[in-house]
Design an enzyme around this catalytic site. Structure first.
Site, mmCIF file in Angstrom:
data_model
loop_
_atom_site.group_PDB
_atom_site.id
_atom_site.type_symbol
_atom_site.label_atom_id
_atom_site.label_comp_id
_atom_site.label_asym_id
_atom_site.label_seq_id
_atom_site.Cartn_x
_atom_site.Cartn_y
_atom_site.Cartn_z
ATOM 1 C CG ASP A 150 -2.055 -0.998 1.111
ATOM 2 O OD1 ASP A 150 -2.299 -1.472 -0.012
ATOM 3 O OD2 ASP A 150 -2.682 -1.313 2.138
ATOM 4 C CG MET A 160 -8.359 6.098 7.434
ATOM 5 S SD MET A 160 -8.906 4.615 6.563
ATOM 6 C CE MET A 160 -10.107 3.938 7.727
ATOM 7 C CE LYS A 170 -8.337 0.549 -3.763
ATOM 8 N NZ LYS A 170 -7.764 -0.344 -2.766
#
Length: 509
Positions: free
Chosen positions: A38, A175, A60
């Site tokens: 990641d 997040m 991403k």
């Protein structure tokens, strides 16, 4: 013969500090044939991988081109079905607000074996690096971990805010930076007191960590004032008050410093470890790839005539490794060196010799070719035959100096160095910023760096701190028109790290 069966290991990379990966996780990285990682992991972890491992970024990033989840799943399946040992390296813990469970289900449905290696969750580690324990018997007996970013496909939030606001003494939102205002509003609206202590942590566990602490009523303004950006963590609860006494990371001597280390491609050295332990954020910049020499003929002939030499002088760890590898290839082992005297330039080279159960008879105080010559002269070593396994291109100072002392010297190439592939990409140099410390660990790293650096980068280098491992490297830097701010008195990684720490302690900025 049956086809080798592939397997996928879901490995938690931890929250950012590469030292927080588990022992099992780093072991599996070293054994992996393919690593799918990641974008939020510390790429320094990829140094654990074998040089032959295929490393593929599947992270991403919002607003930027990236693989879809379906493409990641397909790639993971393809590599496993090829019979490969695959590590799926995920930030933090694979199952905590990640898609580890979904990806593991894909493997289950395809009949691919997998294992889960838990990681240190950012929800615990990041507050700890900010001096905030998520529980404390005086302030918090419960903690809740909550996602601040739900799936875009959801029409309605799955969070029951009336219950979430009071779910535990400590609330940790991951997040949630982009939704910070909404989260705070919901908590206050559903009964959490505006005066409740709150903190936001950006880039937690890294040397550029930023922390702002206040209350629910003030935290959004503080985040805006100090320009904190995602990714970040929000902590709500009385435990935040403990930060005033328990904050420790920001007091490390190199906290807030970004240090760029030029190095060999697969080199893992003591320098990075010491600097990270003192709070620096390390950016690894490979400049050198080490390869076999163009020909082993000279080395093979020297190994066949080893009894004719009285001394072997190793100038680097690479020289030791390639020499021993070729010695074994010839059918001999370290017993072939039992009657030889050994000299090593540098403590690192001596340690590599020790790893093969070979002890150096001479390790000069000055870690350089000149130091070896001086040691030979001081001990009146002359009229002996000397073998020097070294790089294909190297200074001839050692040979000439020993010959001047009436010794018979043969230098043979055992490896060569070339510019690392990473330096061929302009993206590599985008990590450099004014104010960073740029560390050169050999004269070759200097030459490769400047030969590859885009012209637009050079003016920015004037605003950086330059450190060199020794005077030879410093001389190479001076030829490029730059001066070193930091050069240790002893030319090894530990001394260089100490000199960098001392420089910033005296600088005080």
């Amino acid at each position: 013969m049956a086809n080798k069966k592939g397997i996928v290991y879901f490995v938690g990379a931890g929250p950012g500090d590469r030292g927080l990966i588990t022992v099992k996780g780093s072991t599996l990285l070293a054994q992996a044939e393919v690593v799918l990682y990641d974008n939020l992991i510390n790429t320094g972890l990829l140094d654990c991988c074998s040089p032959t491992a295929e490393k593929i970024s599947v992270g991403k990033t919002g607003g930027e081109p990236s693989l879809t989840q379906e493409e990641i799943n397909r790639l993971m399946l393809e590599k496993a079905q090829e019979g490969k040992r695959v590590v799926r390296l995920k930030g933090g813990d694979p199952f905590l607000f990640g898609r580890g469970g979904e990806e593991a289900q894909v493997l289950y449905q395809a009949g691919i074996p997998f294992q889960i290696v838990p990681g240190v969750p950012s929800a615990i580690a990041v507050p700890a690096y900010a001096g905030i324990p998520v529980t404390d018997r005086r302030y918090a007996s419960s903690v809740a971990f909550i996602t601040g970013h739900e799936a875009p496909s959801k029409d309605v939030s799955a969070l029951a805010w009336p219950e979430t606001a009071h779910a535990a003494d400590t609330l940790v939102f991951l997040m949630g930076m982009r939704n910070l205002t909404s989260i705070v509003e919901q908590l206050i609206y559903h009964g959490r007191e505006p005066e409740t202590p709150a903190a936001v942590i950006q880039r937690g566990t890294l040397g550029t960590q930023k922390v702002v602490a206040g209350t629910l009523d003030s935290i959004c303004q503080l985040v805006q004032k100090h320009a904190l950006k995602p990714p970040g963590i929000l902590i709500v609860g009385d435990v935040v008050k403990l930060r005033r006494e328990l904050g420790w990371y920001e007091y490390l001597p190199l906290f807030g410093r970004r240090i760029i280390i030029t190095r060999e491609l697969q080199e893992q050295n003591l320098l990075s470890e010491i600097l990270e332990q003192n709070g620096a954020e390390i950016i690894q910049l490979p400049t050198i790839e080490v390869l076999p020499p163009d020909s082993y003929q000279g080395l093979d002939e020297a190994i066949a005539k080893l009894p004719q030499f009285q001394w072997l002088i190793f100038t680097s760890s690479n020289g030791v490794r390639f020499f021993v590898e070729r010695l074994l290839h010839s059918g001999k082992d370290i017993r072939a060196l039992s009657s030889h005297f050994i000299a090593a330039i540098g403590s690192g080279t001596a340690r590599t010799l020790n790893s093969y159960y070979i002890k150096a008879d001479i390790v000069p105080e000055e870690f350089s070719a000149e130091g070896v010559v001086a040691a030979f002269e001081k001990q009146n070593i002359s009229n002996v035959r000397v073998l020097i396994p070294r790089a294909q291109k190297a200074r001839d100072v050692l040979e000439l100096g020993l010959r001047a002392l009436s010794n018979d010297v043969l230098a043979v190439p055992v490896y060569k160095t070339v510019i690392a592939p990473e330096l061929q990409h302009a993206e590599t140099f985008k990590s450099l910023r004014p104010g960073d410390c740029l560390v050169f660990t050999s004269s070759s790293t200097v030459h490769n760096f400047f030969d590859s650096a885009p012209s637009g980068v050079l003016p920015e280098l004037r605003e950086m701190i330059m450190a060199c491992i020794g005077p030879i490297t410093e001389g190479a830097l001076r030829k490029r028109g730059f001066s070193a701010h930091i050069v240790p008195a002893t030319y090894d990684f530990a001394s260089l790290a100490e000199a960098i720490i001392k420089y910033y302690a005296c600088d005080g900025n």
